[in-house]
Design an enzyme around this catalytic site. Structure first.
Site, short mmCIF file in Angstrom:
data_model
loop_
_atom_site.label_atom_id
_atom_site.label_comp_id
_atom_site.label_asym_id
_atom_site.label_seq_id
_atom_site.Cartn_x
_atom_site.Cartn_y
_atom_site.Cartn_z
N GLY A 61 1.54 -4.44 -6.82
CA GLY A 61 2.75 -4.27 -7.64
C GLY A 61 2.82 -5.34 -8.72
O GLY A 61 2.00 -6.25 -8.77
N ASP A 70 3.31 -10.66 -1.11
CA ASP A 70 3.49 -9.27 -1.54
C ASP A 70 4.90 -9.11 -2.11
O ASP A 70 5.76 -9.97 -1.91
CB ASP A 70 3.27 -8.33 -0.34
CG ASP A 70 2.94 -6.90 -0.76
OD1 ASP A 70 3.01 -6.59 -1.97
OD2 ASP A 70 2.63 -6.08 0.13
N GLY A 71 5.13 -8.02 -2.79
CA GLY A 71 6.44 -7.73 -3.35
C GLY A 71 7.24 -6.79 -2.45
O GLY A 71 6.82 -6.47 -1.34
N ASP A 93 10.44 -3.40 -2.85
CA ASP A 93 11.33 -2.62 -3.72
C ASP A 93 12.79 -2.98 -3.46
O ASP A 93 13.61 -2.93 -4.37
CB ASP A 93 11.08 -1.13 -3.49
CG ASP A 93 9.67 -0.76 -3.88
OD1 ASP A 93 9.32 -0.97 -5.06
OD2 ASP A 93 8.89 -0.32 -3.01
N GLY A 103 6.92 1.51 -3.39
CA GLY A 103 7.11 2.06 -4.73
C GLY A 103 5.80 2.26 -5.47
O GLY A 103 5.64 3.19 -6.24
N GLU A 149 -0.49 -2.13 2.87
CA GLU A 149 0.40 -3.29 2.89
C GLU A 149 0.93 -3.53 4.30
O GLU A 149 1.07 -4.67 4.74
CB GLU A 149 1.57 -3.06 1.93
CG GLU A 149 1.16 -3.13 0.47
CD GLU A 149 2.25 -2.71 -0.50
OE1 GLU A 149 2.18 -3.14 -1.65
OE2 GLU A 149 3.16 -1.96 -0.11
C1 5RP Z 1 3.75 -1.29 -3.59
C2 5RP Z 1 4.91 -2.09 -3.17
C3 5RP Z 1 5.40 -3.13 -4.11
O1 5RP Z 1 5.40 -4.34 -3.46
C4 5RP Z 1 6.78 -2.78 -4.54
O2 5RP Z 1 6.74 -1.48 -5.10
C5 5RP Z 1 7.34 -3.78 -5.54
O3 5RP Z 1 6.67 -3.66 -6.75
P1 5RP Z 1 7.06 -4.52 -8.01
O4 5RP Z 1 6.70 -5.93 -7.70
O5 5RP Z 1 6.24 -3.93 -9.14
O6 5RP Z 1 8.54 -4.33 -8.25
O7 5RP Z 1 5.47 -1.94 -2.11
O8 5RP Z 1 3.46 -0.29 -2.64
#
Ligand code: 5RP
Length: 237
Positions: free
Chosen positions: A43, A97-98, A100, A112, A119
């Site tokens: 992400g 990791d990020g 949503d 997302g 993940e």
């Molecule tokens: C991908 C994810 C991402 O961590 C999540 O969508 C957040 O994304 P971003 O940092 O672009 O807002 O779960 O599968």
């Protein structure tokens, strides 16, 4: 103090949300130490962390990494971050990791970007899962963001029927008039459950549906959340 390249552009030229992501990413990368095995998230927020890690590796940081998606593996490759096959690894020291959405009690909504399965596997074998986020991701209840669920294509109709019985609205994720395909070759359905009162209960129900590979509710998997807020950082817990 370690001298580090500045990836932040002047705030005046930047969207504040991007600044918050970069601040959180930089703080999280400060937890890495030599010899660690590091999980690399997916992400736009994780992207900032991976670029910082690439810079530190270039400066001599001695880590090996596991990627949570093909796109992250490709980015890590361009930055010469050494990658391990997850099947050669029993345990990961730190994953960055990020998310949503997240709540202050560390429940997460993820997926997302469609990488939720890898993940989740990476998070499950990680000792310290650090989530990095901008301040728009903090919610008191998960569910404004539709819950991503990865589904085996053969089971799509069955899973949609089961989900509909939970009084939710499932929608097959599409890209350019074709279903979005995950790194595993599966589909994603994005489900509107409304605000989720009890994420662990819903997670348990989804875990029971045959054909569901993974869902985006991450329960008891995050150890720390680093959120950028303006030019400051907020840590949970
Ligand atoms: C991908 C994810 C991402 O961590 C999540 O969508 C957040 O994304 P971003 O940092 O672009 O807002 O779960 O599968």
């Amino acid at each position: 103090m370690r001298e580090r390249q500045v990836f932040l552009q002047p705030v005046i030229e930047m969207n504040i949300v991007e600044t918050e992501k970069q601040l959180a990413a930089r703080e999280a990368v400060g937890y890495l130490k030599n010899s660690m095995i590091v999980g690399l998230g997916t992400g736009s927020t994780a992207h900032y962390a991976i670029k910082e890690i690439g810079y530190l590796v270039q400066q001599g940081l001695d880590i090996k990494a596991v990627a949570t998606s093909e796109s992250t593996a490709a980015l890590a490759g361009t930055l010469n971050i050494p990658l391990l096959d997850i099947n050669t690894v029993n345990s990961i020291d730190i994953t960055i990791d990020g998310a949503d959405e997240f709540t202050p009690d560390l429940f997460l909504m993820k997926g997302g970007g469609g990488a939720l399965f890898r993940e989740k596997i990476v998070a499950t074998i990680t000792k310290e899962q650090i989530i990095i986020a901008d301040s728009t991701k903090l919610v008191s209840k998960l569910g404004k963001f539709k819950l991503p669920v990865e589904v085996i294509p053969f089971a799509l109709n069955y899973v949609i029927t089961q989900i509909s019985q939970l009084k939710a609205i499932p929608l097959l994720r599409m890209v350019k008039a074709a279903p979005f395909i995950t790194d595993q070759g599966n589909y994603i359905i994005d489900i509107d459950f409304g605000l989720i009162d009890e994420p662990p209960l819903l997670a348990a129900k989804l875990d029971l549906i045959e054909g569901v590979v993974a869902h985006g509710l991450f329960i008891n998997l995050a150890n720390k959340i680093i959120m950028g807020k303006g030019n400051e950082l907020v840590l949970f817990p």
